[in-house]
Design a protein around this motif. Structure first.
Motif, PDB file in Angstrom:
ATOM      1  N   ILE A   1      16.436  -3.295 -11.645  1.00  0.00           N
ATOM      2  CA  ILE A   1      15.874  -3.428 -10.300  1.00  0.00           C
ATOM      3  C   ILE A   1      14.441  -3.952 -10.420  1.00  0.00           C
ATOM      4  O   ILE A   1      13.645  -3.425 -11.199  1.00  0.00           O
ATOM      5  CB  ILE A   1      15.915  -2.076  -9.568  1.00  0.00           C
ATOM      6  N   PRO A   2      14.113  -4.990  -9.676  1.00  0.00           N
ATOM      7  CA  PRO A   2      12.768  -5.564  -9.806  1.00  0.00           C
ATOM      8  C   PRO A   2      11.670  -4.644  -9.283  1.00  0.00           C
ATOM      9  O   PRO A   2      11.907  -3.813  -8.393  1.00  0.00           O
ATOM     10  CB  PRO A   2      12.844  -6.852  -8.968  1.00  0.00           C
ATOM     11  N   GLU A   3      10.506  -4.814  -9.849  1.00  0.00           N
ATOM     12  CA  GLU A   3       9.348  -4.066  -9.369  1.00  0.00           C
ATOM     13  C   GLU A   3       8.961  -4.545  -7.970  1.00  0.00           C
ATOM     14  O   GLU A   3       9.264  -5.665  -7.571  1.00  0.00           O
ATOM     15  CB  GLU A   3       8.166  -4.258 -10.310  1.00  0.00           C
ATOM     16  N   VAL A   4       8.272  -3.678  -7.253  1.00  0.00           N
ATOM     17  CA  VAL A   4       7.784  -3.996  -5.913  1.00  0.00           C
ATOM     18  C   VAL A   4       6.263  -4.083  -5.968  1.00  0.00           C
ATOM     19  O   VAL A   4       5.607  -3.233  -6.577  1.00  0.00           O
ATOM     20  CB  VAL A   4       8.235  -2.916  -4.903  1.00  0.00           C
ATOM     21  N   GLU A   5       5.714  -5.097  -5.345  1.00  0.00           N
ATOM     22  CA  GLU A   5       4.265  -5.202  -5.264  1.00  0.00           C
ATOM     23  C   GLU A   5       3.716  -4.186  -4.267  1.00  0.00           C
ATOM     24  O   GLU A   5       4.417  -3.769  -3.341  1.00  0.00           O
ATOM     25  CB  GLU A   5       3.861  -6.616  -4.844  1.00  0.00           C
ATOM     26  N   TYR A   6       2.502  -3.811  -4.463  1.00  0.00           N
ATOM     27  CA  TYR A   6       1.882  -2.821  -3.567  1.00  0.00           C
ATOM     28  C   TYR A   6       0.430  -3.196  -3.331  1.00  0.00           C
ATOM     29  O   TYR A   6      -0.158  -4.014  -4.052  1.00  0.00           O
ATOM     30  CB  TYR A   6       2.012  -1.410  -4.132  1.00  0.00           C
ATOM     31  N   SER A   7      -0.143  -2.573  -2.328  1.00  0.00           N
ATOM     32  CA  SER A   7      -1.479  -2.946  -1.875  1.00  0.00           C
ATOM     33  C   SER A   7      -2.561  -2.443  -2.825  1.00  0.00           C
ATOM     34  O   SER A   7      -2.360  -1.486  -3.581  1.00  0.00           O
ATOM     35  CB  SER A   7      -1.726  -2.367  -0.477  1.00  0.00           C
ATOM     36  N   ASN A   8      -3.718  -3.079  -2.737  1.00  0.00           N
ATOM     37  CA  ASN A   8      -4.885  -2.620  -3.489  1.00  0.00           C
ATOM     38  C   ASN A   8      -5.289  -1.216  -3.045  1.00  0.00           C
ATOM     39  O   ASN A   8      -5.762  -0.418  -3.859  1.00  0.00           O
ATOM     40  CB  ASN A   8      -6.051  -3.586  -3.306  1.00  0.00           C
TER      41      ASN A   8
ATOM     42  N   GLN B   1      -5.708   1.878  -5.520  1.00  0.00           N
ATOM     43  CA  GLN B   1      -6.963   2.621  -5.584  1.00  0.00           C
ATOM     44  C   GLN B   1      -6.749   4.096  -5.294  1.00  0.00           C
ATOM     45  O   GLN B   1      -7.369   4.971  -5.928  1.00  0.00           O
ATOM     46  CB  GLN B   1      -7.970   2.030  -4.591  1.00  0.00           C
ATOM     47  N   THR B   2      -5.846   4.380  -4.367  1.00  0.00           N
ATOM     48  CA  THR B   2      -5.526   5.775  -4.038  1.00  0.00           C
ATOM     49  C   THR B   2      -5.001   6.499  -5.268  1.00  0.00           C
ATOM     50  O   THR B   2      -5.456   7.603  -5.603  1.00  0.00           O
ATOM     51  CB  THR B   2      -4.479   5.843  -2.907  1.00  0.00           C
ATOM     52  N   LEU B   3      -4.040   5.886  -5.957  1.00  0.00           N
ATOM     53  CA  LEU B   3      -3.501   6.504  -7.168  1.00  0.00           C
ATOM     54  C   LEU B   3      -4.574   6.614  -8.251  1.00  0.00           C
ATOM     55  O   LEU B   3      -4.638   7.621  -8.966  1.00  0.00           O
ATOM     56  CB  LEU B   3      -2.302   5.707  -7.689  1.00  0.00           C
ATOM     57  N   HIS B   4      -5.397   5.581  -8.357  1.00  0.00           N
ATOM     58  CA  HIS B   4      -6.461   5.582  -9.375  1.00  0.00           C
ATOM     59  C   HIS B   4      -7.389   6.792  -9.198  1.00  0.00           C
ATOM     60  O   HIS B   4      -7.853   7.380 -10.190  1.00  0.00           O
ATOM     61  CB  HIS B   4      -7.265   4.284  -9.274  1.00  0.00           C
ATOM     62  N   GLU B   5      -7.623   7.174  -7.950  1.00  0.00           N
ATOM     63  CA  GLU B   5      -8.509   8.299  -7.672  1.00  0.00           C
ATOM     64  C   GLU B   5      -7.769   9.632  -7.683  1.00  0.00           C
ATOM     65  O   GLU B   5      -8.309  10.650  -8.121  1.00  0.00           O
ATOM     66  CB  GLU B   5      -9.193   8.099  -6.319  1.00  0.00           C
ATOM     67  N   TYR B   6      -6.526   9.630  -7.177  1.00  0.00           N
ATOM     68  CA  TYR B   6      -5.792  10.888  -7.006  1.00  0.00           C
ATOM     69  C   TYR B   6      -5.174  11.410  -8.297  1.00  0.00           C
ATOM     70  O   TYR B   6      -5.129  12.616  -8.533  1.00  0.00           O
ATOM     71  CB  TYR B   6      -4.680  10.715  -5.975  1.00  0.00           C
ATOM     72  N   VAL B   7      -4.639  10.500  -9.122  1.00  0.00           N
ATOM     73  CA  VAL B   7      -3.876  10.941 -10.293  1.00  0.00           C
ATOM     74  C   VAL B   7      -4.719  11.768 -11.267  1.00  0.00           C
ATOM     75  O   VAL B   7      -4.287  12.846 -11.692  1.00  0.00           O
ATOM     76  CB  VAL B   7      -3.208   9.740 -11.002  1.00  0.00           C
TER      77      VAL B   7
END
Length: 201
Positions: free
Chosen positions: A29-36, A40-46
């Motif tokens: 299954i191909p990857e899906v693009e997602y917003s910046n 950024q949300t994941l970069h801060e939350y994870v």
């Protein structure tokens, strides 16, 4: 009995479900693009979720944002439920609260056409959540049959937030992808969710 008390063996015995384990069911299954913004949300939350290191933190700061991104990206209206009671059949033990459910319906007040069940792995142990997730998938299938919903496949995911394992139920067979999918490739995780939703549209 409730969803959390089910083991894989009970699923097979109580509901006549056959389990098929295969590598790479969802790997093409191909990857899906997602917003910046999402990145950024994941970069801060994870890092916060991993430093707190509780199921609640992973649920709030990793799993919920991913599922919300799926809801945002869906071309068709879907609804997302968290910690919702989903009592389908008391005699069969298909009762209790679901960590997360995704429904192929815009209705947000009531669960209408469940498609995806997502279970948080207890103690970061993916294996521990498989029976519960399967029980919720069986309940979703039964619910849709009783409501006359044309949902051919029910999907399930068990996750620690960092690691995701996916399954699908069609008829009396649950297929488990033995591959594990990682947060570092969140586009693939989003792609698997989108594929599951689109396969029932």
């Amino acid at each position: 009995m409730s969803y959390s008390q089910f083991s894989i063996e009970l699923i097979k015995t109580n509901f006549g479900i056959n389990i098929s384990e295969r590598f790479g069911i969802f790997s093409n299954i191909p990857e899906v693009e997602y917003s910046n913004f999402f990145a950024q949300t994941l970069h801060e939350y994870v890092p916060l979720a991993l430093s707190i290191d509780t199921e609640k933190a992973r649920s709030e700061f990793i799993i919920a944002p991913i599922l919300f991104e799926i809801k945002k990206q869906s071309p068709e209206p879907i609804s997302l439920f968290s910690g919702k009671e989903f009592n389908v059949d008391l005699e069969k033990g298909l009762t209790g609260f679901c960590d997360f459910l995704i429904s192929r319906s815009p209705e947000q007040l009531l669960i209408e056409a469940p498609v995806f069940a997502v279970v948080e792995a207890k103690n970061d142990n993916i294996q521990s959540g498989l029976g519960q997730c399967m029980a919720e998938m069986v309940a979703a299938q039964l619910f849709n049959e009783r409501k006359g919903n044309e949902v051919k496949r029910i999907y399930g995911a068990v996750t620690t937030g960092s690691i995701w394992k996916f399954m699908r139920l069609e008829g009396q067979v649950i297929e488990i992808d033995l591959n594990e999918y990682f947060l570092s490739n969140v586009g693939k995780i989003l792609g698997i969710f989108r594929s599951g939703l689109e396969s029932n549209s």
